[in-house]
Design a protein around this motif. Structure first.
Motif, PDB file in Angstrom:
ATOM      1  N   LEU A   1      -0.840   8.335 -17.344  1.00  0.00           N
ATOM      2  CA  LEU A   1       0.261   7.367 -17.309  1.00  0.00           C
ATOM      3  C   LEU A   1       1.121   7.599 -16.071  1.00  0.00           C
ATOM      4  O   LEU A   1       1.422   6.662 -15.324  1.00  0.00           O
ATOM      5  N   ASN A   2       1.498   8.856 -15.837  1.00  0.00           N
ATOM      6  CA  ASN A   2       2.324   9.178 -14.668  1.00  0.00           C
ATOM      7  C   ASN A   2       1.600   8.858 -13.367  1.00  0.00           C
ATOM      8  O   ASN A   2       2.226   8.374 -12.411  1.00  0.00           O
ATOM      9  N   ALA A   3       0.299   9.097 -13.321  1.00  0.00           N
ATOM     10  CA  ALA A   3      -0.481   8.790 -12.115  1.00  0.00           C
ATOM     11  C   ALA A   3      -0.492   7.287 -11.851  1.00  0.00           C
ATOM     12  O   ALA A   3      -0.371   6.855 -10.695  1.00  0.00           O
ATOM     13  N   ARG A   4      -0.619   6.481 -12.894  1.00  0.00           N
ATOM     14  CA  ARG A   4      -0.618   5.020 -12.719  1.00  0.00           C
ATOM     15  C   ARG A   4       0.754   4.547 -12.234  1.00  0.00           C
ATOM     16  O   ARG A   4       0.849   3.680 -11.355  1.00  0.00           O
ATOM     17  N   ILE A   5       1.827   5.114 -12.794  1.00  0.00           N
ATOM     18  CA  ILE A   5       3.179   4.752 -12.353  1.00  0.00           C
ATOM     19  C   ILE A   5       3.353   5.087 -10.875  1.00  0.00           C
ATOM     20  O   ILE A   5       3.857   4.275 -10.091  1.00  0.00           O
ATOM     21  N   GLU A   6       2.901   6.266 -10.477  1.00  0.00           N
ATOM     22  CA  GLU A   6       3.018   6.684  -9.077  1.00  0.00           C
ATOM     23  C   GLU A   6       2.169   5.793  -8.172  1.00  0.00           C
ATOM     24  O   GLU A   6       2.613   5.387  -7.089  1.00  0.00           O
ATOM     25  N   SER A   7       0.976   5.452  -8.617  1.00  0.00           N
ATOM     26  CA  SER A   7       0.095   4.580  -7.841  1.00  0.00           C
ATOM     27  C   SER A   7       0.734   3.207  -7.631  1.00  0.00           C
ATOM     28  O   SER A   7       0.702   2.657  -6.523  1.00  0.00           O
ATOM     29  N   LEU A   8       1.303   2.654  -8.687  1.00  0.00           N
ATOM     30  CA  LEU A   8       1.973   1.358  -8.567  1.00  0.00           C
ATOM     31  C   LEU A   8       3.187   1.446  -7.646  1.00  0.00           C
ATOM     32  O   LEU A   8       3.446   0.533  -6.853  1.00  0.00           O
ATOM     33  N   HIS A   9       3.919   2.543  -7.743  1.00  0.00           N
ATOM     34  CA  HIS A   9       5.092   2.735  -6.887  1.00  0.00           C
ATOM     35  C   HIS A   9       4.678   2.751  -5.413  1.00  0.00           C
ATOM     36  O   HIS A   9       5.317   2.103  -4.567  1.00  0.00           O
ATOM     37  N   GLU A  10       3.600   3.478  -5.117  1.00  0.00           N
ATOM     38  CA  GLU A  10       3.110   3.527  -3.735  1.00  0.00           C
ATOM     39  C   GLU A  10       2.653   2.144  -3.265  1.00  0.00           C
ATOM     40  O   GLU A  10       2.945   1.737  -2.139  1.00  0.00           O
ATOM     41  N   GLU A  11       1.950   1.431  -4.132  1.00  0.00           N
ATOM     42  CA  GLU A  11       1.485   0.080  -3.800  1.00  0.00           C
ATOM     43  C   GLU A  11       2.665  -0.847  -3.519  1.00  0.00           C
ATOM     44  O   GLU A  11       2.666  -1.606  -2.544  1.00  0.00           O
ATOM     45  N   LEU A  12       3.687  -0.779  -4.360  1.00  0.00           N
ATOM     46  CA  LEU A  12       4.866  -1.624  -4.183  1.00  0.00           C
ATOM     47  C   LEU A  12       5.618  -1.260  -2.905  1.00  0.00           C
ATOM     48  O   LEU A  12       6.105  -2.138  -2.183  1.00  0.00           O
ATOM     49  N   THR A  13       5.698   0.027  -2.606  1.00  0.00           N
ATOM     50  CA  THR A  13       6.370   0.490  -1.387  1.00  0.00           C
ATOM     51  C   THR A  13       5.630  -0.029  -0.155  1.00  0.00           C
ATOM     52  O   THR A  13       6.250  -0.524   0.792  1.00  0.00           O
ATOM     53  N   ARG A  14       4.290   0.073  -0.172  1.00  0.00           N
ATOM     54  CA  ARG A  14       3.496  -0.448   0.959  1.00  0.00           C
ATOM     55  C   ARG A  14       3.695  -1.956   1.111  1.00  0.00           C
ATOM     56  O   ARG A  14       3.847  -2.463   2.226  1.00  0.00           O
ATOM     57  N   THR A  15       3.701  -2.672   0.013  1.00  0.00           N
ATOM     58  CA  THR A  15       3.876  -4.124   0.052  1.00  0.00           C
ATOM     59  C   THR A  15       5.225  -4.489   0.631  1.00  0.00           C
ATOM     60  O   THR A  15       5.332  -5.395   1.473  1.00  0.00           O
ATOM     61  N   MET A  16       6.262  -3.781   0.207  1.00  0.00           N
ATOM     62  CA  MET A  16       7.605  -4.052   0.723  1.00  0.00           C
ATOM     63  C   MET A  16       7.690  -3.732   2.219  1.00  0.00           C
ATOM     64  O   MET A  16       8.303  -4.466   2.975  1.00  0.00           O
ATOM     65  N   THR A  17       7.064  -2.652   2.639  1.00  0.00           N
ATOM     66  CA  THR A  17       7.080  -2.257   4.044  1.00  0.00           C
ATOM     67  C   THR A  17       6.317  -3.291   4.879  1.00  0.00           C
ATOM     68  O   THR A  17       6.761  -3.679   5.960  1.00  0.00           O
ATOM     69  N   THR A  18       5.179  -3.743   4.382  1.00  0.00           N
ATOM     70  CA  THR A  18       4.379  -4.752   5.083  1.00  0.00           C
ATOM     71  C   THR A  18       5.135  -6.071   5.187  1.00  0.00           C
ATOM     72  O   THR A  18       5.092  -6.726   6.244  1.00  0.00           O
ATOM     73  N   ASN A  19       5.829  -6.444   4.142  1.00  0.00           N
ATOM     74  CA  ASN A  19       6.574  -7.710   4.158  1.00  0.00           C
ATOM     75  C   ASN A  19       7.768  -7.667   5.118  1.00  0.00           C
ATOM     76  O   ASN A  19       8.198  -8.711   5.598  1.00  0.00           O
ATOM     77  N   LYS A  20       8.309  -6.486   5.371  1.00  0.00           N
ATOM     78  CA  LYS A  20       9.419  -6.364   6.316  1.00  0.00           C
ATOM     79  C   LYS A  20       8.966  -6.603   7.748  1.00  0.00           C
ATOM     80  O   LYS A  20       9.707  -7.073   8.584  1.00  0.00           O
ATOM     81  N   ASP A  21       7.726  -6.196   8.020  1.00  0.00           N
ATOM     82  CA  ASP A  21       7.195  -6.309   9.396  1.00  0.00           C
ATOM     83  C   ASP A  21       6.841  -7.705   9.692  1.00  0.00           C
ATOM     84  O   ASP A  21       7.057  -8.618  10.050  1.00  0.00           O
TER      85      ASP A  21
END
Length: 159
Positions: free
Chosen positions: A139-159
């Motif tokens: 469960l914790n691994a999935r939460i962390e994976s989603l967090h990383e995915e969301l962070t990458r998406t937000m960073t990509t959208n800023k560029d």
């Protein structure tokens, strides 16, 4: 005369309810109504998911979570399924965080105090076992994976 007084006391005990053992019927009725509502919303959400009516499924799952104040594992699991069906990573991440909090609460040895028992509906008194993950680590691994995915998406959208 003493025997007669004892008989009267027995009759009186049968007629007058003992205030220490009387159950609050309005509380019981409310708990049953809550249980019925939550169960109905969850069943409707599952049915709507099967026919790909994801908007209604989301509304029903959200209603079940709201009614249980996000303290009922099956309601949270249902919302996770809806989020996955709609590729809603943010919603899944938020719901999984609530699920982790809920499971942590049920694993806490001190959760069974009198004040919490009074505030907790019978439908919420026993945890369900989650079928989404085999372990807390998963469960914790999935939460962390989603967090990383969301962070990458937000960073990509800023560029």
């Amino acid at each position: 005369q003493q025997q007669q007084q004892q008989q009267q006391q027995v009759i009186q005990d049968d007629v007058e309810p003992d205030p220490t053992t009387t159950t609050d019927t309005s509380s019981t009725t409310a708990s049953l109504a809550l249980e019925w509502l939550v169960t109905s919303y969850l069943q409707c959400a599952q049915a709507h998911l099967q026919i790909q009516d994801v908007d209604t499924a989301r509304a029903d799952a959200w209603a079940a979570c709201s009614l249980t104040q996000s303290h009922y594992v099956p309601a949270l699991e249902c919302l996770v399924h809806v989020c996955r069906a709609t590729n809603d990573s943010l919603g899944e991440w938020q719901t999984l965080q609530s699920l982790r909090t809920c499971l942590t609460y049920w694993q806490d040895e001190n959760h069974d105090n009198a004040e919490q028992r009074q505030r907790t509906s019978p439908i919420l008194k026993s945890p369900s076992t989650t079928v989404l993950f085999d372990s807390t680590e998963e469960l914790n691994a999935r939460i962390e994976s989603l967090h990383e995915e969301l962070t990458r998406t937000m960073t990509t959208n800023k560029d």
